[in-house]
Structures are given as C-alpha cells and as structure tokens.
Enzyme design. Structure first.
Site, PDB file in Angstrom:
ATOM      1  N   TRP A  13       0.836  -1.214   0.000  1.00 56.32           N
ATOM      2  CA  TRP A  13       0.000   0.000   0.000  1.00 56.32           C
ATOM      3  C   TRP A  13       0.861   1.250   0.000  1.00 56.32           C
ATOM      4  O   TRP A  13       0.547   2.240  -0.651  1.00 56.32           O
ATOM      5  CB  TRP A  13      -0.978  -0.016   1.185  1.00 56.32           C
ATOM      6  CG  TRP A  13      -1.898  -1.193   1.128  1.00 56.32           C
ATOM      7  CD1 TRP A  13      -1.964  -2.212   2.040  1.00 56.32           C
ATOM      8  CD2 TRP A  13      -2.852  -1.518   0.104  1.00 56.32           C
ATOM      9  NE1 TRP A  13      -2.903  -3.136   1.637  1.00 56.32           N
ATOM     10  CE2 TRP A  13      -3.464  -2.729   0.468  1.00 56.32           C
ATOM     11  CE3 TRP A  13      -3.248  -0.889  -1.083  1.00 56.32           C
ATOM     12  CZ2 TRP A  13      -4.449  -3.339  -0.316  1.00 56.32           C
ATOM     13  CZ3 TRP A  13      -4.223  -1.498  -1.867  1.00 56.32           C
ATOM     14  CH2 TRP A  13      -4.806  -2.701  -1.480  1.00 56.32           C
TER      15      TRP A  13
ATOM     16  N   ASP B 239      -1.992   6.569   6.271  1.00 49.30           N
ATOM     17  CA  ASP B 239      -2.986   5.603   5.820  1.00 49.30           C
ATOM     18  C   ASP B 239      -3.260   4.689   7.005  1.00 49.30           C
ATOM     19  O   ASP B 239      -2.414   3.880   7.380  1.00 49.30           O
ATOM     20  CB  ASP B 239      -2.407   4.821   4.625  1.00 49.30           C
ATOM     21  CG  ASP B 239      -3.345   3.709   4.150  1.00 49.30           C
ATOM     22  OD1 ASP B 239      -4.416   3.523   4.756  1.00 49.30           O
ATOM     23  OD2 ASP B 239      -2.996   3.041   3.152  1.00 49.30           O
TER      24      ASP B 239
ATOM     25  N   LYS C 177     -12.042  -2.277   6.567  1.00 44.63           N
ATOM     26  CA  LYS C 177     -11.202  -3.099   7.427  1.00 44.63           C
ATOM     27  C   LYS C 177     -11.690  -3.001   8.872  1.00 44.63           C
ATOM     28  O   LYS C 177     -11.964  -3.991   9.501  1.00 44.63           O
ATOM     29  CB  LYS C 177      -9.732  -2.666   7.359  1.00 44.63           C
ATOM     30  CG  LYS C 177      -9.179  -2.500   5.941  1.00 44.63           C
ATOM     31  CD  LYS C 177      -8.815  -3.806   5.267  1.00 44.63           C
ATOM     32  CE  LYS C 177      -8.597  -3.709   3.765  1.00 44.63           C
ATOM     33  NZ  LYS C 177      -7.633  -2.737   3.310  1.00 44.63           N
TER      34      LYS C 177
HETATM   35  C1  PLP Z   1      -7.047  -2.248   1.946  1.00 48.45           C
HETATM   36  C2  PLP Z   1      -6.062  -1.166   2.085  1.00 48.45           C
HETATM   37  C3  PLP Z   1      -5.973  -0.119   1.147  1.00 48.45           C
HETATM   38  C4  PLP Z   1      -6.833  -0.063  -0.090  1.00 48.45           C
HETATM   39  O1  PLP Z   1      -8.115   0.263   0.251  1.00 48.45           O
HETATM   40  P1  PLP Z   1      -9.261   0.476  -0.850  1.00 48.45           P
HETATM   41  O2  PLP Z   1     -10.347   1.075  -0.020  1.00 48.45           O
HETATM   42  O3  PLP Z   1      -9.589  -0.875  -1.394  1.00 48.45           O
HETATM   43  O4  PLP Z   1      -8.750   1.387  -1.889  1.00 48.45           O
HETATM   44  C5  PLP Z   1      -5.059   0.874   1.378  1.00 48.45           C
HETATM   45  N1  PLP Z   1      -4.253   0.868   2.458  1.00 48.45           N
HETATM   46  C6  PLP Z   1      -4.303  -0.121   3.375  1.00 48.45           C
HETATM   47  C7  PLP Z   1      -3.399  -0.063   4.567  1.00 48.45           C
HETATM   48  C8  PLP Z   1      -5.215  -1.162   3.224  1.00 48.45           C
HETATM   49  O5  PLP Z   1      -5.264  -2.140   4.133  1.00 48.45           O
END
Ligand code: PLP
Length: 355
Positions: free
Chosen positions: A99, A166, A190
């Site tokens: 990511w 993030d 998540k």
């Molecule tokens: C799943 C995830 C993403 C991507 O998320 P989307 O909503 O599918 O774009 C980005 N960063 C992390 C840390 C993730 O676990």
C-alpha cells in the site's frame, strides 16, 4: 456451525452493527422508506452524518481545526488526493509494503518524493528504524498498519514534519495523537464499516495551499465546505459507520479497543511461538495487532494445505495468507472476539497433537 471471521477486508463487523444497518435498510427511522431510497439531503439523513462526524471527533479526541469527511473511491483514491492537496514541492514516504508503494507511485505524479527507508529487501517483515526524515518536506507519509505483511507502527513517530497516515486497517483500534498529522485516511472496510466509504481527517489550515488547479471532486476543500454533501455520498456505508462508531463508544472507546487488541494478539502470538508447527513471519517488535501472519515451519511445509482444510472445517474463515506472504493471516479487527482467537488457537493445538 459457528463461523469465525478472520477476513482481511472487507471483514468482521459487530453483529448488532449489521443488524441495525439492515433494519434501517428496510425502514429508515419508521418512515416506511428504505435508507437506500431517501435523498441524502432528507432532513433525517443529515443527523446521521453529523453524529458520525461528532463521534469520530470524540473517540479520537480531535484537536480544534480538523475536519472529518466521508468520501467514495477507497483508500486508493487518497493515494492521489493526498499529494494533489498537500504536496507543494517535496514529500517523504516510508516504504513498508504494497500500500505504501502504491501511495508513493501516485505522489511522484505531483512532485519530488523521498523514500526515507524501505524494508522491501526482506519482503517487508519489519518496520525500518534509524532513518532520518528530511526537514524540508511538506509531510511524511506512513502506513500505520501493513495489512498484507502484518507489521504495524502502533505509536506516533517522532519526526520534525507533519505526518499523513494511511490508517485503513487500524483506525479506531487505539488512541492517536491527531495533532501530529495533517491528514489521516482510512478505507472503511477493514475496521470501520462495510465497503464503499473512506473516512478522511484533515487539518483545515493546510487546505488550499497546493500550487495547482485541483479538480473539484479531488479537492478536500470541496468536501469540507459541503460537509461531505457536495455530491451524493455513500449513504448506507456512512450509516453503517455510524452504527459501528456508536458500538465502539458503548464498548469503552479506543482505549478499550486497544486493550482488546493486545489481549487477542497476545493469545495468538503466544500460540504461534509455542506451537512447533508454526512460526511468525514478522520481527517481534513490529508485529501487527490487527493482521497476524504466520507460516508452517519449514519441516512441516507440506502441512499448510491440510491445516487450512482442518481449520476451515472447524469454522475458521479467511485465514489463508496473502499471496505475497503465503501461509496464514488472522485478521483481528475491533469486532474480533477473544473467543474467536481462542477457537483458532484450539485448532492449532489440536492439529499439532494430530501430527
Ligand atoms: C485495503 C487497504 C488499502 C486499499 O483500500 P481500498 O479502499 O480498497 O482502496 C489501502 N491501504 C491499506 C493499509 C489497506 O489495508
């Protein structure tokens, strides 16, 4: 048979959050209409957004001067929105996995990017330490929890610049000192809600500073000014997020979530370390409390598939590891129960006894 959901994302949510959201999908606030059928500008819906924003502010103890917005596009869209809005000349990124790399790729479209450190050479099994952050960057971007590799930075880093994070897979699982960040974003699927909404926390005074034209929809200012109502927001996922925020509050807030996360992870890592069949994949000090990765020890490699089948037969769901790590990954987000983790541990013990 009872199912124990260890999916990495979309992932487990508290049953009452799902039930309450489902009820509103059938009949929103007794209106006789579904949550899916009403205008986002209906007088009944505004309080949903307002309460969700207020709860995020309360649970994460946001300082004054920060806004909370709900957007579409997933965390992946934030990989470009962050530099679009905040990268003036140069930004620093910590490369801790898939990511982070995707975020770096987008940032390079907007200016100079310094990769302060990377653990790529060891397949991201640890969080790099001992690096220095340049002082002349607009921000340092970090991925606080690396969902795929199972590493986590579960504290605020001490750096001389504002951070952007993030927090897709660990938001609301611990207290955060938001004042250290210009922006925090998280895809909801998540640890927050069903898929379809992204939560973004931005520091207001940093908006409108980038030396470029930003398309209206990609400008955080648009959404801050319109309170997430510039266009039609993802109404049902926002409602689901509200229910989960209420659930977190009822259950003791982020301090309680943090305590539970430690409790669950301690139980599972202890078994991984004890059981002769398995080993963890990550440097101990960087182990994630959210995504717990482990593999078969080399001499038992051929038992990987049999263990997966064995655990699946006993109701474990989603424990197959991501293809870039292999083995197993048990995701233990806020809604994961200690009972669920104990059920997985029992599986591991019983499988060991049988081999
Ligand atoms: C799943 C995830 C993403 C991507 O998320 P989307 O909503 O599918 O774009 C980005 N960063 C992390 C840390 C993730 O676990």
């Amino acid at each position: 048979m009872k199912k124990y959901n260890f999916n990495a994302g979309p992932s487990i949510l508290p049953r009452e959050v799902i039930e309450n959201t489902a009820k509103q999908c059938l009949d929103f606030n007794g209106s006789g209409l579904s949550l899916m059928e009403i205008s986002h500008r209906a007088k009944d819906f505004q309080p949903v957004v307002d309460e969700a924003v207020a709860l995020v502010k309360e649970l994460l103890q946001l300082p004054a001067g920060y806004s909370v917005i709900f957007l579409g596009g997933g965390a992946s869209l934030e990989f470009c929105m962050v530099p679009y809005n905040f990268l003036i000349k140069k930004a620093a990124y910590l490369n801790t996995g898939t990511w982070a790399k995707k975020a770096i790729k987008e940032a390079k479209l907007f200016g100079e990017v310094v990769e302060v450190a990377s653990s790529a050479e060891s397949n991201y099994t640890y969080i790099p330490k001992g690096w220095t952050c340049p002082t002349d960057v607009d921000y340092l971007h970090v991925t606080t929890n690396n969902t795929i590799y199972g590493t986590e930075i579960r504290r605020e880093l001490d750096v001389p610049v504002p951070m952007v994070a993030d927090m897709s897979s660990d938001i609301l699982s611990r207290p955060v000192d938001v004042s250290k960040y210009d922006c925090i974003y998280a895809g909801a699927q998540k640890n927050l809600a069903m898929a379809g909404v992204t939560i973004v926390i931005v520091k207001d005074e940093k908006l409108g500073k980038a030396p470029r034209q930003i398309p209206t929809m990609l400008n955080y200012q648009t959404h801050v000014e319109k309170g997430s109502m510039f266009n039609t927001p993802p109404v049902v996922p926002i409602y689901c997020a509200l229910e989960n925020l209420r659930w977190i509050k009822r259950n003791g807030g982020v301090e309680a979530m943090d305590k539970l996360a430690h409790e669950r992870a301690d139980i599972l890592y202890a078994e991984i370390d004890r059981n002769k069949l398995f080993r963890g994949t990550v440097k101990e000090e960087d182990r994630s409390l959210m995504n717990i990765c482990f593999v078969m020890n080399d001499e038992y490699a051929e038992l990987e598939k049999p263990f997966l089948d064995f655990a699946t037969e006993r109701g474990m769901v989603g424990i197959k590891g991501h293809r870039s790590v292999g083995g197993f990954r048990a995701s233990c987000y806020n809604a994961q129960t200690v009972e669920g983790v104990q059920a997985l541990v029992q599986c591991m013990k019983d499988f060991e006894a049988a081999h």
